[in-house]
Design a protein around this motif. Sequence first.
Motif, short mmCIF file in Angstrom:
data_model
loop_
_atom_site.label_atom_id
_atom_site.label_comp_id
_atom_site.label_asym_id
_atom_site.label_seq_id
_atom_site.Cartn_x
_atom_site.Cartn_y
_atom_site.Cartn_z
N MET A 21 42.78 36.98 41.07
CA MET A 21 44.30 37.06 40.48
C MET A 21 44.01 37.29 39.01
O MET A 21 45.02 37.76 38.11
N LYS A 22 43.03 36.87 38.20
CA LYS A 22 42.74 36.86 37.00
C LYS A 22 42.51 38.50 36.56
O LYS A 22 42.96 38.90 35.64
N THR A 49 43.23 38.91 32.68
CA THR A 49 43.09 37.70 31.88
C THR A 49 41.67 36.90 32.09
O THR A 49 41.10 37.28 33.40
N LYS A 50 41.31 36.36 30.92
CA LYS A 50 40.01 35.42 31.33
C LYS A 50 40.42 33.98 31.39
O LYS A 50 39.78 33.22 31.41
N ALA A 51 41.71 33.77 31.34
CA ALA A 51 42.33 32.61 31.34
C ALA A 51 42.49 31.63 32.70
O ALA A 51 42.00 32.51 33.62
N HIS A 85 47.91 40.10 30.22
CA HIS A 85 48.28 38.78 29.80
C HIS A 85 47.55 38.33 28.55
O HIS A 85 48.08 37.83 27.60
N ASP A 86 46.31 38.59 28.50
CA ASP A 86 45.54 38.44 27.34
C ASP A 86 45.62 39.33 26.19
O ASP A 86 46.36 38.90 25.10
N LEU A 122 44.52 41.72 47.57
CA LEU A 122 43.72 41.96 46.43
C LEU A 122 42.55 43.34 46.61
O LEU A 122 42.34 43.98 45.77
N GLU A 123 42.03 43.02 47.95
CA GLU A 123 41.06 44.22 48.08
C GLU A 123 41.72 45.37 48.21
O GLU A 123 41.20 46.57 47.49
#
Length: 401
Positions: free
Chosen positions: A53-54, A59-61, A188-189, A263-264
């Motif tokens: 999900m990141k 994002t790295k958050a 996001h980032d 996700l895959e």
Amino acid sequence: MIPLHSHPSGRHFLQIPGPTNVPDRVLRAIDNVTIDHRGPEFGELGKSVLAGMKKVFKTKADVVIYPASGTGAWEAALVNTLSSGDHVLMVETGHFATLWKKMASKLGLQVEFMAGDWRHGIDAAQIEARLKADTAHQIKAVCAVHNETATGVTSNIAAVRKAIDSSGHPALLLVDTISSLGSMDYRHDEWGVDVTVAGSQKGLMLPPGLSFNAISAKALAASGSATLQRSYWDWKEMLAINPTGYFPYTPATNLLYGLHEALEMLFAEGLDNVFSRHDRFGEATRRAVRAWGLEILCLNPDEYSSALTAVVMPDGHSADAFRKTVLTHFNMSLGQGLSKLSDKVFRIGHLGDLNELTLCGTLAGVEMGLEMSAIPHKKGGVQAAMDYLSESSTAALTRAA
């Protein structure tokens, strides 16, 4: 209405803007045996989907996953960052922005709701001017909907971030991506978002039941002093155990199996390719609508959604009656008009698990429904979409060569 005991031949075309069609391989993954959510196998599953999900949020958050609808993720974003009586700034871009505003008010927040016509996205210049006027910094957060599911209008979140920065205001930026994440480019980032809200049932190609928050360091710091009551939604509880792959309460185990498979699929296709596919399908749909001589609700081409298209019904004709005709005769669901758009528009969802043939079948169902319902229109919408899809596919192959 098709009764529950009826079994029409052929597949049901679920072409609303979410929930979307769930791929067979995702359904098979959800059908897996339920495992111990405290056992080692689940820990690996949890770490995998959180890391995945990141990548989708770019994002790295920190990211947290709740067993809930997207509405739950809205509440989590608000109660973890704000205190009773805090002022928040929102923009009336459509039905879902309005629902978020109502939730914030119920939670004891003071909401300033900038009026909109439901046909345009957020005006970043208005945001900047309002924040510059707030010299006391009473406004604690700006809440924005990236892609308004009720209208097919997309707002420029990077521009909103720039407006906040240009104003020199410390407000948090909270963004709803429920109908855009996994279908449209979102960062996001890079865009400086503090909390991103998402749900499982649209671009992520899952049934409803999972919701998400991506959390910036600034938002996490704000949660330390926020005083709105929270228990189930508390980030602290989630983030304390998530690094191990586990959750503080029983998670939606089998939906997480499905998320892993979805996700895959997204990563195998490549996120940029996923976004490009949705862009093409959105443009093909709009070309069909124009060929029919109908009106697209979104007025600014720069704000067209790649996830759905809202179509204005000609005066004197019922969008709901048209949708009923399409469902009854062609076993296809189209999105209804919501609140002030009720019976005035229908929405074509073109997001998630679909390809050219699915889209062309959808548009054929719309065109046949227009004819059957005696809606004033021109023929040739499906052909216009097909021509564009053929041209764009040929161009893509030429570039690849």
